[in-house]
Design an enzyme around this catalytic site. Structure first.
Site, PDB file in Angstrom:
ATOM      1  N   GLU A  14       0.927  -1.372   0.036  1.00 17.50           N
ATOM      2  CA  GLU A  14       0.031  -0.028  -0.085  1.00 17.50           C
ATOM      3  C   GLU A  14       0.836   1.154   0.051  1.00 17.50           C
ATOM      4  OE1 GLU A  14      -2.601   3.083   0.750  1.00 17.50           O
ATOM      5  OE2 GLU A  14      -1.102   2.697   1.961  1.00 17.50           O
ATOM      6  N   HIS A  75      -0.652   0.597   7.190  1.00 11.83           N
ATOM      7  CA  HIS A  75      -1.141   1.626   5.954  1.00 11.83           C
ATOM      8  C   HIS A  75       0.064   2.297   5.643  1.00 11.83           C
ATOM      9  CE1 HIS A  75      -5.241   3.669   4.864  1.00 11.83           C
ATOM     10  NE2 HIS A  75      -4.651   3.467   3.887  1.00 11.83           N
ATOM     11  N   HIS A  94      -3.845  -0.159  11.905  1.00  7.97           N
ATOM     12  CA  HIS A  94      -5.414  -0.228  12.149  1.00  7.97           C
ATOM     13  C   HIS A  94      -5.649  -1.733  13.067  1.00  7.97           C
ATOM     14  CE1 HIS A  94      -6.066   3.312   9.876  1.00  7.97           C
ATOM     15  NE2 HIS A  94      -5.478   2.683   8.524  1.00  7.97           N
ATOM     16  N   ASN A 128      -4.461   7.523   7.466  1.00  6.38           N
ATOM     17  CA  ASN A 128      -4.525   6.998   6.341  1.00  6.38           C
ATOM     18  C   ASN A 128      -2.832   7.374   5.955  1.00  6.38           C
ATOM     19  OD1 ASN A 128      -3.771   7.075   3.307  1.00  6.38           O
ATOM     20  ND2 ASN A 128      -5.964   6.794   3.133  1.00  6.38           N
ATOM     21  N   ASN A 184      -5.501  11.956   1.732  1.00  6.78           N
ATOM     22  CA  ASN A 184      -5.053  10.640   1.750  1.00  6.78           C
ATOM     23  C   ASN A 184      -3.546  11.010   1.771  1.00  6.78           C
ATOM     24  OD1 ASN A 184      -4.083   8.159   0.316  1.00  6.78           O
ATOM     25  ND2 ASN A 184      -6.249   7.759   0.116  1.00  6.78           N
ATOM     26  N   ASP A 229      -3.831   8.989  -4.868  1.00  5.26           N
ATOM     27  CA  ASP A 229      -3.315   8.096  -3.394  1.00  5.26           C
ATOM     28  C   ASP A 229      -2.146   8.622  -2.746  1.00  5.26           C
ATOM     29  OD1 ASP A 229      -3.454   6.262  -1.516  1.00  5.26           O
ATOM     30  OD2 ASP A 229      -4.548   4.817  -2.775  1.00  5.26           O
ATOM     31  N   ASN A 230      -1.379   7.941  -2.620  1.00  6.52           N
ATOM     32  CA  ASN A 230      -0.159   8.313  -2.065  1.00  6.52           C
ATOM     33  C   ASN A 230       1.003   9.099  -2.939  1.00  6.52           C
ATOM     34  OD1 ASN A 230      -0.715   6.986   0.605  1.00  6.52           O
ATOM     35  ND2 ASN A 230      -0.042   5.104  -0.319  1.00  6.52           N
TER      36      ASN A 230
END
Length: 315
Positions: A14, A75, A94, A128, A184, A229-230
């Site tokens: 991720e 994450h 998480h 996140n 994010n 996203d990232n």
């Protein structure tokens, strides 16, 4: 867009953070409400790749005793190198669908992580991603206001802009930016003056100026036509590299007959009047599903995904 020569790694990935010496940390095994997982009962892991090797392998890092591995659900990640060259790894975790930040010290000699502490706070509700500012301080994004899955879905459905960015240190914790649909990926410019925040549901990247008291002010917004996203930063050029989702619905409603696609963008000169956005990689999901991060090192590109494999490419 030129064709890339790529190698597959059957490792979920991720988020990725690469040290200046070419060692890449990879967070793997995310279980996130509403998203697919190919190994729902397997605890998360952190892998290490040495990108200086001709054929780098992803090696799982051993985590010190006393840390709850069974509930490890990593994450976003970020590294910080201290003045004495100690490498700290911050991991958004998480456990049992809660949000914590785990702080580790990296021991290169035996490929291990020593767990230093677990950080919990009422303002760190649905974390996140994270960008380290010091050995125990960071900025973090909360991608939702609610933590209950149904309320999270309702929050998205109603288009509530209740997501935010929080600054954390042992002495002070405060909200520093708000009004996002879903904040994010987060990262910082090489000169440490500007923070970049991806709002995945608003299809854009916010540029924020960082001040001496850690507060942020909005400088500009770059609108894109994909779900960002990232964010990774090329330390040499300051370019932003990001893994994106061309169709978010395919990510949330997983169909093996209609796979979520992948896309990697490179953004040059984001502070200028006309930033240059280049699509470096795209795939319909047949090779790579749901790209979430793209990081580069010495002409090599490492692409990670929310729940699928990783891809290592020659640029």
């Amino acid at each position: 867009m030129k064709a890339l020569s790529c190698y597959r790694y059957e490792t979920g990935s991720e988020d990725i953070d690469i040290l200046p010496n070419g060692l890449a940390f990879i967070s793997s095994g995310l279980k996130y409400p509403g998203l697919k997982s190919f190994a729902p009962d397997k605890p998360g892991e952190i892998f290490l790749m040495d990108l200086n090797e001709d054929n780098p392998r992803a090696v799982e890092l051993r985590i010190s005793r006393g840390f709850d591995l069974a509930s490890f659900n990593p994450h976003g990640i970020s590294t910080y190198i201290d003045r004495d060259d100690t490498v700290y790894l911050f991991v958004v975790n998480h456990p049992h669908q809660k949000s914590t930040v785990e702080l580790f010290k990296f021991v290169e000699d035996d490929n291990s992580l020593v767990h230093l502490k677990t950080i919990r706070h009422d303002l760190l509700i649905s974390v996140n991603d994270i960008v380290a500012m010091g050995p125990d301080s960071f900025y973090a994004t909360n991608d939702h206001y609610f933590t209950d899955f149904l309320l999270m879905f309702l929050e998205m459905f109603l288009g509530l802009t209740w997501s935010n960015v929080v600054y954390y240190s042992p002495k002070e914790v405060k909200e520093v930016a708000a009004g996002f649909y879903s904040a994010n990926g987060i990262n910082i410019s090489p000169d440490r003056k500007y923070l970049y925040v991806a709002d995945i549901l608003d299809h854009n990247i916010y540029v924020m100026e960082k001040h001496a008291n850690w507060s942020l002010t909005h400088v500009k917004t770059l609108q894109l036509d994909t779900l960002v996203d990232n964010l990774s930063i090329d330390p040499r050029t300051g370019d932003i590299w990001t893994g994106c989702h061309p169709n978010g619905m395919k990510l949330f409603y997983y169909d093996p007959e209609n796979l979520p696609a992948s896309e990697v963008l490179r953004i040059q000169n984001i502070l200028s009047e006309e930033p240059v956005v280049t699509r470096v990689y795209s795939d319909n999901g047949s090779v790579l599903q749901g790209s979430s991060v793209a990081s580069i090192y010495e002409g090599k590109l490492l692409i990670g995904t929310v729940f699928h494999r990783a891809l290592y490419c020659d640029l």
